[in-house]
Design a protein around this motif. Structure first.
Motif, PDB file in Angstrom:
ATOM      1  N   ALA B 169      -5.302  -3.734   2.290  1.00 19.41           N
ATOM      2  CA  ALA B 169      -5.766  -2.351   2.428  1.00 19.41           C
ATOM      3  C   ALA B 169      -5.126  -1.790   3.640  1.00 19.41           C
ATOM      4  O   ALA B 169      -4.733  -0.590   3.598  1.00 19.41           O
ATOM      5  CB  ALA B 169      -7.320  -2.085   2.046  1.00 19.41           C
ATOM      6  N   ALA B 170      -5.120  -2.421   4.605  1.00 28.28           N
ATOM      7  CA  ALA B 170      -4.759  -1.837   5.919  1.00 28.28           C
ATOM      8  C   ALA B 170      -3.438  -1.730   6.024  1.00 28.28           C
ATOM      9  O   ALA B 170      -2.983  -0.809   6.766  1.00 28.28           O
ATOM     10  CB  ALA B 170      -5.230  -2.874   7.024  1.00 28.28           C
ATOM     11  N   GLU B 171      -2.644  -2.590   5.466  1.00 28.77           N
ATOM     12  CA  GLU B 171      -1.402  -2.413   5.213  1.00 28.77           C
ATOM     13  C   GLU B 171      -0.798  -1.123   4.556  1.00 28.77           C
ATOM     14  O   GLU B 171       0.082  -0.345   5.061  1.00 28.77           O
ATOM     15  CB  GLU B 171      -0.582  -3.615   4.718  1.00 28.77           C
ATOM     16  CG  GLU B 171       0.943  -3.796   4.775  1.00 28.77           C
ATOM     17  CD  GLU B 171       1.064  -4.765   6.111  1.00 28.77           C
ATOM     18  OE1 GLU B 171       2.256  -4.360   6.607  1.00 28.77           O
ATOM     19  OE2 GLU B 171       0.276  -5.164   6.605  1.00 28.77           O
ATOM     20  N   ASP B 172      -1.357  -1.209   3.341  1.00 32.60           N
ATOM     21  CA  ASP B 172      -1.079   0.077   2.616  1.00 32.60           C
ATOM     22  C   ASP B 172      -2.104   0.619   1.520  1.00 32.60           C
ATOM     23  O   ASP B 172      -2.234   0.008   0.345  1.00 32.60           O
ATOM     24  CB  ASP B 172       0.336   0.002   1.792  1.00 32.60           C
ATOM     25  CG  ASP B 172       0.901   1.003   1.170  1.00 32.60           C
ATOM     26  OD1 ASP B 172       0.133   2.110   0.733  1.00 32.60           O
ATOM     27  OD2 ASP B 172       1.927   1.112   0.911  1.00 32.60           O
ATOM     28  N   PHE B 173      -2.993   1.375   2.029  1.00 32.46           N
ATOM     29  CA  PHE B 173      -4.185   1.693   1.171  1.00 32.46           C
ATOM     30  C   PHE B 173      -3.829   2.032  -0.179  1.00 32.46           C
ATOM     31  O   PHE B 173      -4.433   1.278  -1.199  1.00 32.46           O
ATOM     32  CB  PHE B 173      -4.931   2.718   1.778  1.00 32.46           C
ATOM     33  CG  PHE B 173      -6.477   2.702   1.378  1.00 32.46           C
ATOM     34  CD1 PHE B 173      -7.198   1.652   2.033  1.00 32.46           C
ATOM     35  CD2 PHE B 173      -6.858   3.441   0.265  1.00 32.46           C
ATOM     36  CE1 PHE B 173      -8.521   1.564   1.779  1.00 32.46           C
ATOM     37  CE2 PHE B 173      -8.233   3.469   0.201  1.00 32.46           C
ATOM     38  CZ  PHE B 173      -9.007   2.636   0.628  1.00 32.46           C
ATOM     39  N   THR B 174      -2.953   2.875  -0.822  1.00 34.36           N
ATOM     40  CA  THR B 174      -2.672   3.376  -2.021  1.00 34.36           C
ATOM     41  C   THR B 174      -2.088   2.176  -2.756  1.00 34.36           C
ATOM     42  O   THR B 174      -2.538   2.178  -4.022  1.00 34.36           O
ATOM     43  CB  THR B 174      -1.673   4.417  -1.840  1.00 34.36           C
ATOM     44  OG1 THR B 174      -1.967   5.509  -0.961  1.00 34.36           O
ATOM     45  CG2 THR B 174      -1.827   5.316  -3.227  1.00 34.36           C
ATOM     46  N   MET B 175      -1.118   1.552  -1.994  1.00 29.65           N
ATOM     47  CA  MET B 175      -0.563   0.547  -3.013  1.00 29.65           C
ATOM     48  C   MET B 175      -1.372  -0.559  -3.294  1.00 29.65           C
ATOM     49  O   MET B 175      -1.613  -1.125  -4.472  1.00 29.65           O
ATOM     50  CB  MET B 175       0.630  -0.062  -1.872  1.00 29.65           C
ATOM     51  CG  MET B 175       1.299  -1.144  -2.827  1.00 29.65           C
ATOM     52  SD  MET B 175       2.154  -0.423  -4.146  1.00 29.65           S
ATOM     53  CE  MET B 175       2.289  -1.774  -5.385  1.00 29.65           C
ATOM     54  N   ALA B 176      -2.621  -0.861  -2.374  1.00 31.10           N
ATOM     55  CA  ALA B 176      -3.449  -1.837  -2.371  1.00 31.10           C
ATOM     56  C   ALA B 176      -4.441  -1.437  -3.693  1.00 31.10           C
ATOM     57  O   ALA B 176      -4.672  -2.277  -4.635  1.00 31.10           O
ATOM     58  CB  ALA B 176      -4.404  -2.047  -1.389  1.00 31.10           C
ATOM     59  N   ARG B 177      -4.755  -0.239  -3.781  1.00 31.40           N
ATOM     60  CA  ARG B 177      -5.380   0.193  -4.866  1.00 31.40           C
ATOM     61  C   ARG B 177      -4.679   0.033  -6.249  1.00 31.40           C
ATOM     62  O   ARG B 177      -5.460  -0.180  -7.115  1.00 31.40           O
ATOM     63  CB  ARG B 177      -5.789   1.856  -4.682  1.00 31.40           C
ATOM     64  CG  ARG B 177      -6.750   2.062  -3.521  1.00 31.40           C
ATOM     65  CD  ARG B 177      -7.649   3.422  -3.522  1.00 31.40           C
ATOM     66  NE  ARG B 177      -8.465   3.688  -4.532  1.00 31.40           N
ATOM     67  CZ  ARG B 177      -9.158   4.716  -4.604  1.00 31.40           C
ATOM     68  NH1 ARG B 177      -8.868   5.735  -3.707  1.00 31.40           N
ATOM     69  NH2 ARG B 177     -10.064   4.845  -5.385  1.00 31.40           N
ATOM     70  N   LEU B 178      -3.548   0.386  -6.142  1.00 31.06           N
ATOM     71  CA  LEU B 178      -2.694   0.216  -7.330  1.00 31.06           C
ATOM     72  C   LEU B 178      -2.926  -1.123  -8.015  1.00 31.06           C
ATOM     73  O   LEU B 178      -2.498  -1.103  -9.129  1.00 31.06           O
ATOM     74  CB  LEU B 178      -1.372   0.667  -7.130  1.00 31.06           C
ATOM     75  CG  LEU B 178      -1.243   2.449  -7.195  1.00 31.06           C
ATOM     76  CD1 LEU B 178       0.200   2.555  -6.586  1.00 31.06           C
ATOM     77  CD2 LEU B 178      -1.505   2.846  -8.316  1.00 31.06           C
ATOM     78  N   VAL B 179      -2.677  -1.978  -6.950  1.00 26.98           N
ATOM     79  CA  VAL B 179      -2.673  -3.185  -7.622  1.00 26.98           C
ATOM     80  C   VAL B 179      -4.456  -4.036  -7.861  1.00 26.98           C
ATOM     81  O   VAL B 179      -4.294  -5.270  -8.125  1.00 26.98           O
ATOM     82  CB  VAL B 179      -2.179  -4.465  -6.629  1.00 26.98           C
ATOM     83  CG1 VAL B 179      -0.491  -3.944  -6.776  1.00 26.98           C
ATOM     84  CG2 VAL B 179      -2.531  -4.548  -5.185  1.00 26.98           C
ATOM     85  N   GLY B 180      -5.044  -3.067  -8.010  1.00 27.68           N
ATOM     86  CA  GLY B 180      -6.521  -3.424  -8.400  1.00 27.68           C
ATOM     87  C   GLY B 180      -7.319  -3.736  -7.158  1.00 27.68           C
ATOM     88  O   GLY B 180      -8.514  -4.325  -7.661  1.00 27.68           O
ATOM     89  N   ILE B 181      -6.985  -3.317  -6.097  1.00 25.79           N
ATOM     90  CA  ILE B 181      -8.037  -3.812  -4.893  1.00 25.79           C
ATOM     91  C   ILE B 181      -9.240  -2.496  -4.778  1.00 25.79           C
ATOM     92  O   ILE B 181      -8.997  -1.448  -4.908  1.00 25.79           O
ATOM     93  CB  ILE B 181      -7.520  -4.130  -3.677  1.00 25.79           C
ATOM     94  CG1 ILE B 181      -6.690  -5.258  -3.604  1.00 25.79           C
ATOM     95  CG2 ILE B 181      -8.397  -4.062  -2.547  1.00 25.79           C
ATOM     96  CD1 ILE B 181      -5.911  -5.520  -2.501  1.00 25.79           C
ATOM     97  N   ARG B 182     -10.417  -2.929  -4.904  1.00 21.21           N
ATOM     98  CA  ARG B 182     -11.289  -1.743  -4.674  1.00 21.21           C
ATOM     99  C   ARG B 182     -11.767  -1.124  -3.478  1.00 21.21           C
ATOM    100  O   ARG B 182     -11.982  -1.800  -2.700  1.00 21.21           O
ATOM    101  CB  ARG B 182     -12.647  -2.369  -5.464  1.00 21.21           C
ATOM    102  CG  ARG B 182     -12.671  -2.424  -6.872  1.00 21.21           C
ATOM    103  CD  ARG B 182     -13.901  -3.102  -7.512  1.00 21.21           C
ATOM    104  NE  ARG B 182     -14.174  -4.443  -6.780  1.00 21.21           N
ATOM    105  CZ  ARG B 182     -15.126  -5.300  -6.748  1.00 21.21           C
ATOM    106  NH1 ARG B 182     -16.161  -4.688  -7.402  1.00 21.21           N
ATOM    107  NH2 ARG B 182     -15.197  -6.325  -6.156  1.00 21.21           N
ATOM    108  N   ALA B 183     -11.339   0.206  -3.565  1.00 19.18           N
ATOM    109  CA  ALA B 183     -11.213   0.857  -2.285  1.00 19.18           C
ATOM    110  C   ALA B 183     -12.643   0.748  -1.742  1.00 19.18           C
ATOM    111  O   ALA B 183     -13.030   0.525  -0.369  1.00 19.18           O
ATOM    112  CB  ALA B 183     -10.707   2.036  -2.400  1.00 19.18           C
TER     113      ALA B 183
END
Lengths: 354, 292
Positions: B169-183
């Motif tokens: 998430a710190a690296e790329d928040f949007t991308m992290a969300r796209l792969v299913g990490i819950r913001a």
């Protein structure tokens, strides 16, 4: 005739705002001394927040350190105006040229403003190069440095003890003149090519740089202008207080001024003028409640209002718009909202209608 | 020679404390671009927590203070920062400034302006004489706590599933969300960690000063800002490096400044930091992070 009209219209916003402040200045003294004093503080706050706006608003970088210029102006102005006799006993270790200086308010304003501008120019060397957020925090470090120096340089400032005996020259008319002067200077700067370049960089740093705007240089200019203005306000404020300590130009004032600017709106001069007026009314109301809760309610209430504004209307109450009669008139004539806030555009619209 | 070793010992303990203060600020900035002014007020809340429960037993007080501060951190995120999460970094910063001011003045209303004294075990306030070098028990405690916290954080970030999500998430928040990490979960967890670290730092500060007061969060948060700024905003390693350098130059100025100038030591320290920024405007370890 039309030339004159054009010039007046170009300065419409500061003229209208000045009229509002003039009205306050006329009415307030009739409501008693305590209201008059509040009006003086409010006018000084208007000048102060307008000075803050000339950097924070136009560059889009809110700083937490501009009150350091206020402290410099206040101490410089006080040291050259306190009567020589009083200085002998208050500050016995003062260097000769300061110990024997006793000048009038206008000269003190020049000295205080000039010194603050010089300081701003020096610190702008590293500060203006920093990216936005780091700039805010570095200015905070500057504020702490200035506070520490003021609170510890006993022979010059009496340290943490109050500096007293400052002649109280600031009447409500001096405060009004400071506020109006600050508004016209900042409005002229805002409309000048320097102001336009700075605002362009605020909207889009990369595009502005690509069109040849030297952001570091523009921020440097803005720092010096805001430093000079806030230094002048510092002189005037010290001559209102008569007695002050380094704490008067530290965190509480920093918070209050930022709250005023944010609530009014960081993106227009009108916001910087309306903000302090609204906050003056708000704190007056909250202070009545402090008899019940004890001190602190004022600040708590203000902080809550500020968070609410940030959440629901992040650009402040004015939302980046300037106060303009012409906009109101055109809107009325056309019977629909004129979303265009640019004065030249509105002028054209006016002529077209006629 | 003992002078030098003494200075090194002092610098080590100071740097450890500064690292504890700087880490949560850098962590939250890394995840959501928020420089959290109110981090200092979390320290204040934990200290008042210690004050409220210190009468019972110390372990319970520490536990309750930690619970209190983690809850406060989570509430702060939920109430104040979630609504402005997608705003500019400037707006986030100003919001946290308002929150900080709000909490400070609430504490002033509730607890009054006088510092509340907190008694801590005398074993923590003694100091050992090791061959002419004085080592405070607090100093040892600070270093141990810092090592444990930093070590624990490193393990958590590198080994646990959740820690890896946070780094993503710190690296790329949007991308992290796209792969299913819950913001929301990631940000809440970050605030919980920041709260816990504030609790640890508060414990050290309370043992050092023996009191809790409304404005006690200010100096720590300023130190944290300066350390993260010097190290490079958005980089955890930068924050640790910044804290270490800040500890060293603070002790250094203590040694070289004359008696009259010593009260203004912080002015010199921050001045030195500004000089570092003159050479490296983005800090010592700049991060090329693009915030969404």
């Amino acid at each position: 005739m039309s030339y004159l009209r054009h010039r007046v219209l170009a300065l419409e916003t500061p003229i209208l705002l000045s009229l509002i402040l003039l009205l306050v200045t006329f009415v307030a003294p009739s409501a008693g001394l305590s209201i008059e004093n509040r009006a003086i503080v409010m006018l000084i706050n208007v000048a102060l927040v307008v000075g803050l706006y000339s950097f924070a608003g136009l560059s889009g970088v809110l700083t937490f350190g501009h009150m350091s210029f206020m402290g410099i102006g206040a101490y410089a102005g006080a040291l050259v105006t306190i009567p020589v006799v009083a200085k002998g006993s208050l500050l016995p270790d003062l260097p000769g040229f300061l110990a024997n200086a006793e000048v009038s308010l206008p000269i003190a304003i020049l000295i205080g403003g000039g010194l603050a501008a010089l300081f701003a120019a020096i610190i702008s060397l590293p500060i203006a190069r920093l990216p936005g957020l780091a700039l805010s925090l570095a200015m905070f470090a500057v504020l702490i440095i200035c506070y520490q120096v003021e609170a510890n340089w006993d022979s010059l400032t009496r340290g943490r003890q109050a500096l007293l005996g400052v002649p109280t020259n600031t009447t409500i008319w001096v405060a009004l003149a400071t506020a109006i002067g600050a508004m016209f200077v900042v409005f002229a700067y805002q409309q000048s090519r320097f102001g336009l370049r700075l605002r362009a960089a605020r909207e889009d740093e990369y595009s502005a740089a690509a069109t040849g705007v030297n952001i570091v240089r523009e921020r440097r200019i803005s720092l010096v202008i805001s430093g000079a203005l806030i230094g002048v306000v510092g002189v005037v404020y010290a001559q209102y207080l008569g007695v002050f300590t380094p704490n008067d130009f530290y965190l509480d004032l920093t918070f209050m001024t930022i709250a005023m600017l944010v609530i009014g709106g960081t993106r227009s001069l009108t916001g910087a003028v309306i903000g302090p007026m609204l906050v003056a009314v708000l704190t007056y109301t909250l202070q009545q409640g402090e008899t019940v809760t004890g001190p602190g309610l004022q600040q708590v209430g203000l902080a809550i209002v500020m968070v609410l504004v940030l959440v629901f209307r992040p650009s402040g109450l004015t939302n980046g718009k300037e106060l303009k009669l012409s906009t109101v008139v055109t809107r009325f004539r056309q019977g629909r909202a004129d979303r265009n806030g640019r004065s030249s555009e509105t002028d054209k619209a006016m002529t077209a209608v006629e | 020679m003992t002078d030098v070793i003494q200075a090194v010992v002092d610098a080590l303990s100071l740097a450890s404390l500064y690292a504890l203060l700087a880490l949560p600020v850098a962590l939250i900035y890394g995840i959501m671009g928020l420089i959290n002014f109110a981090q200092g007020e979390l320290t204040m809340i934990a200290a008042y927590g210690l004050f409220l429960f210190a009468a019972v037993t110390l372990p319970l007080a520490v536990f309750m203070a930690l619970v209190l501060v983690v809850v406060a951190a989570l509430a702060m995120e939920r109430v104040a920062f979630r609504p402005v999460r997608n705003s500019s970094e400037e707006t986030l910063l100003v919001t946290s400034f308002a929150v900080s001011f709000l909490l400070q003045n609430l504490a002033l209303i509730i607890f009054g302006s006088r510092p509340k004294s907190i008694s801590t075990p005398s074993s923590l306030s003694q100091s050992f004489d090791v061959g002419g070098i004085f080592i405070d028990a607090v100093a040892i405690l600070t270093v141990v706590l810092a090592v444990v916290c930093i070590g624990g954080l490193v393990l958590f970030m590198n080994r646990s599933r959740f820690g890896i999500s946070m780094r993503a998430a710190a690296e790329d928040f949007t991308m992290a969300r796209l792969v299913g990490i819950r913001a929301n979960a990631v940000i809440s967890a970050t605030f919980a960690i920041a709260g816990a670290l504030a609790g640890v730092a508060a414990f050290v500060l309370v043992v050092q000063s023996g009191s809790a007061f409304a404005t006690m969060g200010l100096t720590p948060v300023i130190i944290a800002f300066v350390a993260t700024m010097m190290g490079g905003l958005g980089s955890l390693r930068g924050a640790l490096l910044g804290a270490a350098i800040l500890g060293v130059i603070t002790v250094g100025f203590d040694q070289i400044l004359s008696e009259e100038l010593r009260p203004a030591r912080d002015a010199f320290v921050y001045g030195a930091v500004l000089l570092v920024l003159l050479v490296r405007p983005s800090g010592l370890i700049p991060s090329n992070r693009e915030r969404v």
